[in-house]
Structure formats: C-alpha cells, structure tokens
Design an enzyme around this catalytic site. Structure first.
Site, PDB file in Angstrom:
ATOM      1  N   GLU A 122      40.599  11.445 -20.111  1.00 17.74           N
ATOM      2  CA  GLU A 122      39.362  12.037 -19.703  1.00 17.74           C
ATOM      3  C   GLU A 122      38.818  12.051 -18.362  1.00 17.74           C
ATOM      4  O   GLU A 122      39.375  11.297 -17.718  1.00 17.74           O
ATOM      5  CB  GLU A 122      38.341  11.290 -20.556  1.00 17.74           C
ATOM      6  CG  GLU A 122      37.503  10.182 -20.016  1.00 17.74           C
ATOM      7  CD  GLU A 122      38.401   9.034 -19.396  1.00 17.74           C
ATOM      8  OE1 GLU A 122      38.056   8.159 -18.549  1.00 17.74           O
ATOM      9  OE2 GLU A 122      39.304   8.641 -20.271  1.00 17.74           O
ATOM     10  N   SER A 175      33.001   5.126  -3.131  1.00 15.00           N
ATOM     11  CA  SER A 175      34.152   5.292  -4.114  1.00 15.00           C
ATOM     12  C   SER A 175      34.909   6.596  -4.074  1.00 15.00           C
ATOM     13  O   SER A 175      36.063   6.490  -4.312  1.00 15.00           O
ATOM     14  CB  SER A 175      33.539   5.182  -5.526  1.00 15.00           C
ATOM     15  OG  SER A 175      32.667   6.107  -5.679  1.00 15.00           O
ATOM     16  N   LYS A 216      40.061   5.820  -8.004  1.00 18.14           N
ATOM     17  CA  LYS A 216      40.687   6.160  -9.387  1.00 18.14           C
ATOM     18  C   LYS A 216      42.307   5.925  -9.365  1.00 18.14           C
ATOM     19  O   LYS A 216      42.758   5.649 -10.247  1.00 18.14           O
ATOM     20  CB  LYS A 216      40.501   7.359  -9.841  1.00 18.14           C
ATOM     21  CG  LYS A 216      38.968   7.765 -10.259  1.00 18.14           C
ATOM     22  CD  LYS A 216      38.719   6.819 -11.322  1.00 18.14           C
ATOM     23  CE  LYS A 216      36.774   7.260 -11.810  1.00 18.14           C
ATOM     24  NZ  LYS A 216      36.669   6.512 -13.045  1.00 18.14           N
TER      25      LYS A 216
END
Length: 401
Positions: A112, A378, A90
């Site tokens: 969010e 991830s 991210k």
C-alpha cells in the site's frame, strides 16, 4: 524501567496482536515463525547492511542546523533520511522485507502507499530483485502524488488506484489486504509502516531501527555522548518515528516528541490526529487507537499530508503514548506548510510535508540552550512542491514568507 518492546504474543501492552481473516492465518503465522530466525541470521545481516551501504547510501548524515538552532534556542541536529536513495526512510524497510520475501520463497510483492514514497521504495527493490510488484494507492493520492505514481510505473510496478472511502491510505491498505486474501501462497505483502498484524509492527520497527542505531554513534562522534535530550519525528502509521526512537525507547534520559497531522485542527472532523481523537479498536489486523464513531465505523482522516493520512497509529506508539513515554503534538496543515518553508529558507532543505510537521513542532516546545535535539527529516519535498506552491498563502499568513 519500562520495556516498550513487543511481547511473545505480538502485543505492546493492550495493543497489537493479529486479527486476520481465516484465509490469511497461515500466511501471517508462517511470517511470525520465519521472520526472526531469518533477519537475525548472519547471512541476512551481511546482505542487508551491504545494500544499505552501497545501494541506499547509508549512513544518512546527522546535520547540525545552525540557523534553526539559534532560532529555537537549542542544539538542533537533523537526521537526513531525505538523502537516502528514493528520497525517504521507506527504503530501509523495503530492502529488508524483500530479502525476507525471497528467503521465504515468495514471487509476487504487493504494498500500500499514501504519499507514494513506500510505493516507490517497494517498486525500486522489486526492480532490483526482479520480482513482480503491484501497488495499491488511493485515487485521491494518485492525483496529488502524480510524480511518484510515474516513478513507480517507470520502475515496472502496476499501480492500482483505489476508489473506495475517501480514496487515501487507509483504503489502499484495505485493498492490499483483499488482494493478499486472493493470493496467499505466492504473495508477500510489504507493509510500509508499524501497523498491520503481528509481526509487521515489530518487523518494520526493526528494519527502521538503523536510524537510531546511527544516531547513537553519530552523536558520540559529534558531542561525546550517544543520546540526545529530545527526539522529534512526525507520525502517521509510525515507521520513521519507530526508527528514530527504537534504541532510546527505554532510555528515560531522552524525551520523545511526535508530531501527528492535525489537518484543520484535532478538535474538528477534518483531522488525522489519531492519538488525540482515537479510541481503542481494530484496524487492518491490529488493535490500536483508531478514529471511529460510536458504532465502531472507521472515520476518514483528513490532512494535507498524504503520508500521514491514516485513521490509526501503530500499536507500539499507542502503548508508549498511553504509558506517558511520548509527548504527541497535533500540527495543523497551515503550521506544517509554514514549517516546510521555514526549513527551506533557513537551512536550504526542502522537506516532505510529512517531515514539515516535525519542524512545526519545534515552535510548540521550550528548550534550554544546552538541549541536544535530534529531528528526523523523513523524506525530501520534491513530491510536494505543487502542494507547497498551492498553499503558499498559508505560510504567508502564518509568518513572514
């Protein structure tokens, strides 16, 4: 050869676009006009890549997983996004978007988050850049991702629990958009995935494309060619999947396999397997595949994974799936838990439950011994340890753990 990139109107085939309330039209239009000139400028690139190198810790390693390779009969490499600062992919995106926000003169950041990784990454870059930050997070996720909530607060962000719907990622997105409608002039919405109105799907994919950019030269270095036979990633909204495949989208030599969250099974009502169950609709500003009833009401997504708990999937992925470019597998909760334990026990890497869905996809595929497979881990699993422990029985019943 097909071209799976966005067109000048913000569409990927029939998917995408910008369906926003009138109050947000100017914000979205300004962003559409500004983003490419800024992110393609030499000044932006230099600042962005310096932060990726010295702050995030890129490049992330491409690791040969010897024991899993032997088990699945292939040459398996893991792209280690779990080793980035903040523990997931991210941060690649939030670094880029906050630089864009600053250059556009915005002073307040909202976002969010589901699993909390995007919230942590946004709070992190806001602390770095001294900007106000508010995070919208479903109350269900606040409870199951308590550690990440505390990290966001430590970083100075205000965390707003959202108590509408089933109080997860989709509801957090809706709440963030409502806030943006109330503060259009000073606020920049850092979207965490390849969803939302154009240009967000393209913007996020470009920010995450550093993953596949690195895979190309890392493979060249390791095996003497710059492409794998298979790319595998988990998918919810689609940001880590987009980053993994970005430089290979139009390369027919590479098979793309994405693992979505089946929950209790895609044939049940307790699932987040949008590409298996979804129909075309509009959600959070874009046309995409959406889980909805016959009246067009959005249905709730259910999965053990807070980061994949979304009833839609980004327009880029919808188009590629519809065109037959990607193979999408539905991975159930018990399979994902097993996959997480398998990677932990066989390679000493505890993955996020999101990433565990990608590991679980390996058992659903048939490989040749010469096949080079790159799978993106991830995120790291610290945030999910309690969930793993609570569901250990699933892994025991599913296999020998």
């Amino acid at each position: 050869m097909s071209n799976f990139q966005v067109d000048k109107n913000g569409f990927y085939g029939e998917f995408g676009g910008a369906y926003v309330p009138e109050i947000l039209y100017k914000c979205v239009h300004d962003l559409q006009e500004a983003y490419l000139p800024i992110i393609e400028s030499e000044e932006f690139k230099a600042e962005y890549h310096a932060l990726l190198k010295d702050y995030v810790g890129r490049p992330s390693p491409l690791y040969y997983a010897k024991r899993l390779s032997e088990k699945y009969g292939c040459q398996l490499y893991l792209k280690r996004e779990d080793l980035n600062h903040t523990g997931a992919h991210k941060i690649n995106n939030t670094i880029g978007q906050i630089l864009l926000a600053k250059k556009m003169g915005k002073t307040r950041i909202i976002c969010e988050t589901g699993a909390g990784q995007h919230g942590v990454a946004t709070a992190t870059v806001c602390a770095l850049m001294d900007m106000k930050c508010e995070v919208f997070m479903g109350a269900t996720d606040v409870e199951r991702q308590h550690t990440n909530v505390e990290r966001m607060k430590m970083l100075g962000a205000k965390v707003n629990p959202v108590r509408t719907g089933n109080m997860t990622l989709s509801d957090a997105c809706s709440a963030a958009i409502r806030d943006w409608c109330c503060h259009p002039s000073d606020t920049f919405y850092i979207v965490g995935s390849t969803m939302g109105p154009h240009p967000y799907p393209d913007l996020v994919a470009r920010m995450q494309s550093v993953i596949s950019e690195e895979i190309k030269w890392q493979l060249e270095e390791k095996i003497g060619r710059d492409y794998p036979d298979y790319l595998i990633a988990c998918i919810g909204g689609g940001s880590n999947a987009a980053g993994t495949i970005y430089h290979y989208m139009n390369d027919d030599r590479v098979k793309i396999v994405l693992a979505e969250a089946g929950g209790a099974g895609y044939e049940t009502n307790h699932t987040a397997a949008t590409m298996h169950k979804g129909t075309v609709g509009i959600l959070h500003g874009a046309k995409m595949l959406v889980m909805q009833n016959n009246d067009g009401q959005i249905e709730e997504a259910f999965t053990i994974s807070a980061g994949l708990d979304y009833p839609g999937v980004g327009p880029m992925h919808c188009n590629m799936y519809k065109q037959g470019r990607t193979q999408v597998l539905s991975v159930n909760d018990d399979e994902a838990i097993y996959g997480g334990y398998e990677l932990t026990r066989m390679e000493g890497i505890i993955p996020a439950i999101e990433s565990a869905h990608a590991i679980a996809a390996l058992s659903k595929l048939q490989f040749k011994p010469t096949d080079v497979v790159v799978l993106t881990v991830s995120g790291r699993g610290d945030k999910d340890v309690e969930t793993y422990l609570k569901n250990k029985q699933m892994a025991k019943e599913y296999g020998n753990f």
